[in-house]
Design an enzyme around this catalytic site. Structure first.
Site, mmCIF file in Angstrom:
data_model
loop_
_atom_site.group_PDB
_atom_site.id
_atom_site.type_symbol
_atom_site.label_atom_id
_atom_site.label_comp_id
_atom_site.label_asym_id
_atom_site.label_seq_id
_atom_site.Cartn_x
_atom_site.Cartn_y
_atom_site.Cartn_z
ATOM 1 N N ASP A 143 -21.129 -41.236 -18.758
ATOM 2 C CA ASP A 143 -21.043 -41.136 -17.298
ATOM 3 C C ASP A 143 -22.351 -41.517 -16.614
ATOM 4 O OD1 ASP A 143 -22.423 -38.925 -18.241
ATOM 5 O OD2 ASP A 143 -20.945 -37.460 -17.592
ATOM 6 N N ASP B 292 -18.238 -24.909 -16.376
ATOM 7 C CA ASP B 292 -16.821 -24.786 -15.992
ATOM 8 C C ASP B 292 -15.896 -25.432 -17.029
ATOM 9 O OD1 ASP B 292 -17.272 -27.470 -15.593
ATOM 10 O OD2 ASP B 292 -16.888 -27.474 -13.437
ATOM 11 N N HIS C 122 -16.146 -28.513 -18.335
ATOM 12 C CA HIS C 122 -15.880 -29.960 -18.261
ATOM 13 C C HIS C 122 -16.573 -30.723 -19.385
ATOM 14 C CE1 HIS C 122 -19.607 -30.305 -15.498
ATOM 15 N NE2 HIS C 122 -19.879 -31.066 -16.534
ATOM 16 N N GLU D 105 -14.082 -32.907 -14.214
ATOM 17 C CA GLU D 105 -14.105 -31.578 -13.610
ATOM 18 C C GLU D 105 -12.731 -30.917 -13.728
ATOM 19 O OE1 GLU D 105 -16.825 -30.426 -13.129
ATOM 20 O OE2 GLU D 105 -18.080 -31.386 -11.625
HETATM 21 C C1 GLP Z 1 -23.290 -32.884 -16.928
HETATM 22 C C2 GLP Z 1 -22.896 -34.036 -17.831
HETATM 23 C C3 GLP Z 1 -22.138 -33.543 -19.062
HETATM 24 C C4 GLP Z 1 -22.904 -32.415 -19.714
HETATM 25 C C5 GLP Z 1 -23.069 -31.280 -18.737
HETATM 26 C C6 GLP Z 1 -23.789 -30.086 -19.331
HETATM 27 O O1 GLP Z 1 -22.235 -32.442 -16.173
HETATM 28 N N1 GLP Z 1 -22.102 -34.996 -17.155
HETATM 29 O O2 GLP Z 1 -21.936 -34.618 -19.952
HETATM 30 O O3 GLP Z 1 -22.208 -31.980 -20.858
HETATM 31 O O4 GLP Z 1 -23.826 -31.774 -17.637
HETATM 32 O O5 GLP Z 1 -25.156 -30.348 -19.377
HETATM 33 P P1 GLP Z 1 -26.250 -29.434 -20.050
HETATM 34 O O6 GLP Z 1 -26.277 -29.834 -21.471
HETATM 35 O O7 GLP Z 1 -27.513 -29.775 -19.327
HETATM 36 O O8 GLP Z 1 -25.852 -28.030 -19.866
#
Ligand code: GLP
Length: 270
Positions: free
Chosen positions: A67, A136, A138, A143
């Protein structure tokens, strides 16, 4: 789903990197799906270390990231392209042109997203997709409410995700509202998915994803439909799992099998 619970986030990162390393050893020209966020940083550090020791070669590897924030160019310090350069691409021997991160500045997202999907297909599909998880539940930026069959497209971020990611931007107002993201359906087409999570703040999302019902309200739960998923956690992220003891038994049995100690499993006459 294989659930591996390690003692610490550091041990979990080493385990995840080891799984990616084994993939590259089996298939040097692997197509890797890569993730951003705080969770994969330790994994990329370990992959870099293995590369520097001469144990990992990325020269034939192709990568596709999940993404990108809409509106951020590749040189913006919070863009995911910049993140990937900082944490992996600049430190290993991935050839220029072998890495793909969605472009958050397209003028025609519909056709851009379709072309991203086509590129993945042209390279034969993703062999191993690394994933983090949002609080959440995702995956990528899918989302709650995202279709479980969704493809690469634009997605509006929830206020929870904006709040979670504000730590990287300095304030909530600075976090982009939209992202271009692979869909849940795109992710499920990867041959193997490797989900990583550390810390107590991920425990609830992990419990829902691994043991809850499959629902578009927790898009990581769609991984339950995939035939080859490995979940690597630290103990804190595993605390809300009901079947922790069983996951540990499965891993113990697996290592006895791998080390040939068949007698201890009641196989043969050892
Ligand atoms: C963002 C990214 C996800 C990632 C999430 C959690 O939303 N798009 O790919 O898994 O953050 O990130 P973190 O590892 O910083 O908790």
């Amino acid at each position: 789903m294989r659930v591996i619970i390690e003692d610490s986030p550091a041990a979990a990162c080493v385990k995840a990197a080891c799984i990616i390393g084994e993939q590259l050893q089996r298939k040097p020209a692997s197509v890797l799906g890569l993730a951003t966020g705080g969770s994969p940083v330790g994994v990329y550090d370990e992959l870099t270390r293995l590369h520097n020791c001469g144990e990992l070669d990325f020269s034939k590897v192709i990568t596709f990231n999940l993404d990108e924030y809409v509106g951020l160019g590749p040189d913006h310090s919070q863009s995911y392209r910049f993140f990937m350069r900082t944490h992996l691409f600049d430190h290993v021997n991935l050839p220029q042109g072998s890495t793909h991160v969605p472009d958050g500045r397209s003028l025609d997202f519909d056709s851009y997203c379709e072309s991203y999907e086509s590129k993945i297909r042209e390279h034969g599909g993703i062999d191993l997709q690394l994933l983090g998880i949002g609080t959440d539940g995702h995956i990528a930026f899918n989302e709650p409410g995202s279709s479980l069959g969704s493809r690469t497209r634009l997605k509006t971020l929830t206020s929870e995700t904006i709040r979670d990611n504000a730590r990287f931007f300095g304030s909530e107002d600075a976090v982009p509202r939209l992202a271009v993201t692979m869909g849940v359906g795109t992710i499920l087409e990867s041959r193997c998915c490797l989900l990583i999570a550390y810390g107590e703040h991920k425990a609830s999302a992990i419990a829902k994803a691994v043991e809850g019902p499959v629902t578009a309200q927790v898009t990581a739960s769609a991984l339950q439909l995939h035939r080859d998923v490995i979940v690597v956690l630290d103990q804190a992220a595993a605390t809300q799992l009901n079947r922790q003891a069983y996951y540990r038994e499965v891993e113990d049995a697996q290592s006895l099998l791998e080390s040939g100690q068949l007698g201890k499993l009641g196989i043969g006459d050892e």
